[in-house]
Design an enzyme around this catalytic site. Structure first.
Site, PDB file in Angstrom:
ATOM      1  N   GLY A  46       0.844  -1.192   0.000  1.00 11.48           N
ATOM      2  CA  GLY A  46       0.000   0.000   0.000  1.00 11.48           C
ATOM      3  C   GLY A  46       0.875   1.236   0.000  1.00 11.48           C
ATOM      4  CD  GLN A  51       3.340   5.847   2.917  1.00  7.31           C
ATOM      5  OE1 GLN A  51       2.354   5.307   2.398  1.00  7.31           O
ATOM      6  NE2 GLN A  51       4.295   5.160   3.502  1.00  7.31           N
ATOM      7  CD  GLU A 137      -1.089   2.527   3.051  1.00 13.46           C
ATOM      8  OE1 GLU A 137      -0.664   3.688   2.949  1.00 13.46           O
ATOM      9  OE2 GLU A 137      -0.339   1.550   3.258  1.00 13.46           O
TER      10      GLU A 137
HETATM   11  O1  K1U Z   1       4.114   2.318   3.870  1.00 16.48           O
HETATM   12  C1  K1U Z   1       3.017   1.821   3.737  1.00 16.48           C
HETATM   13  O2  K1U Z   1       2.013   2.379   4.139  1.00 16.48           O
HETATM   14  C2  K1U Z   1       2.926   0.485   3.060  1.00 16.48           C
HETATM   15  C3  K1U Z   1       2.894  -0.694   4.004  1.00 16.48           C
HETATM   16  C4  K1U Z   1       1.464  -1.177   4.107  1.00 16.48           C
HETATM   17  C5  K1U Z   1       1.125  -2.055   5.265  1.00 16.48           C
HETATM   18  C6  K1U Z   1       1.812  -3.216   5.527  1.00 16.48           C
HETATM   19  C7  K1U Z   1       1.456  -4.025   6.590  1.00 16.48           C
HETATM   20  C8  K1U Z   1       0.398  -3.680   7.381  1.00 16.48           C
HETATM   21  C9  K1U Z   1      -0.267  -2.512   7.133  1.00 16.48           C
HETATM   22  C10 K1U Z   1       0.071  -1.707   6.052  1.00 16.48           C
HETATM   23  C11 K1U Z   1       3.795  -1.772   3.418  1.00 16.48           C
HETATM   24  O3  K1U Z   1       3.588  -2.205   2.346  1.00 16.48           O
HETATM   25  S1  K1U Z   1       5.128  -2.324   4.399  1.00 16.48           S
HETATM   26  C12 K1U Z   1       5.855  -3.618   3.381  1.00 16.48           C
HETATM   27  C13 K1U Z   1       5.051  -4.869   3.352  1.00 16.48           C
HETATM   28  O4  K1U Z   1       4.140  -5.049   4.130  1.00 16.48           O
HETATM   29  C14 K1U Z   1       5.361  -5.906   2.340  1.00 16.48           C
HETATM   30  C15 K1U Z   1       6.423  -5.795   1.492  1.00 16.48           C
HETATM   31  C16 K1U Z   1       6.673  -6.788   0.555  1.00 16.48           C
HETATM   32  C17 K1U Z   1       5.888  -7.894   0.475  1.00 16.48           C
HETATM   33  C18 K1U Z   1       4.831  -8.026   1.334  1.00 16.48           C
HETATM   34  C19 K1U Z   1       4.557  -7.029   2.263  1.00 16.48           C
HETATM   35 ZN    ZN Z   2       2.658   3.303   6.061  1.00 15.89          ZN
END
Ligand code: K1U
Ligand code: ZN
Length: 169
Positions: A46, A51, A137
């Site tokens: 997400g 960001q 988000e």
């Molecule tokens: O920065 C962000 O808001 C994105 C975040 C979203 C999120 C992840 C987990 C729980 C709530 C919201 C991410 O994408 S962190 C990276 C991540 O979760 C991931 C990366 C690669 C493969 C699978 C997951």
């Molecule tokens: Zn985040």
């Protein structure tokens, strides 16, 4: 399409509240395309516009597993119409707080209203990872990070870790 820089803590821009979008037009779709490319490259599941330094109420997301086809999703001016009383914990991460993960408890299910890529209004129920990710988000749109849900000690440790990584890079 272009990759954009993802801002990290303690950048004060991340604490800014984002403004509603007035029109879903080609310029906004170009921003959403850039955000999606940036999110895939990170990689993440997400990304909120703030960001990448743009204070608009816009989110992109893709919760497809690596073996599945891509399922890009776009949320413009999202609103939560209803939250469940029951909550669920999830070990969250954030591209703006790289390499730091911790458990956050949020409502397990929510009902959403938003505009999609075409500017059409959609109402949808979210549960599981979708509910976790959209709430994470949407917090970004109000200048709230997942570490703001943790103790002050943990939040300060997370920011210290990110600052140390940035210095070493
Ligand atoms: O920065 C962000 O808001 C994105 C975040 C979203 C999120 C992840 C987990 C729980 C709530 C919201 C991410 O994408 S962190 C990276 C991540 O979760 C991931 C990366 C690669 C493969 C699978 C997951
Ligand atoms: Zn985040």
């Amino acid at each position: 399409m272009a990759l954009r820089e993802i801002l990290t803590v303690p950048n004060p821009v991340l604490k800014q509240a984002s403004k509603p979008v007035e029109t879903v037009d080609d310029e906004l779709r170009a921003l959403m395309d850039d955000m999606l490319e940036t999110m895939y490259a990170a990689p993440g599941i997400g990304l909120a516009a703030i960001q990448v330094g743009v204070p608009k109420r816009v989110i992109v997301m893709d919760l497809a597993r690596p073996e599945e086809d891509k399922q890009p999703r776009y949320f413009v001016n999202p609103e939560i119409l209803w939250r469940s009383d029951d909550t669920a914990p999830y070990e969250e991460g954030c591209l703006s707080v790289p390499e730091y993960y911790d458990e956050v408890e949020r409502p397990a299910r929510v009902k959403l209203r938003y505009l999609n890529y075409q500017g059409e209004q959609v109402e949808e129920d979210a549960e599981g990872l979708f509910a976790v990710c959209i709430q994470h988000e949407m917090d970004h749109l109000d200048g709230v990070l997942f570490i703001d849900h943790l103790s002050r000690l943990k939040r300060e440790q997370a920011i210290k870790k990110v600052k140390k990584q940035a210095k070493a890079a």
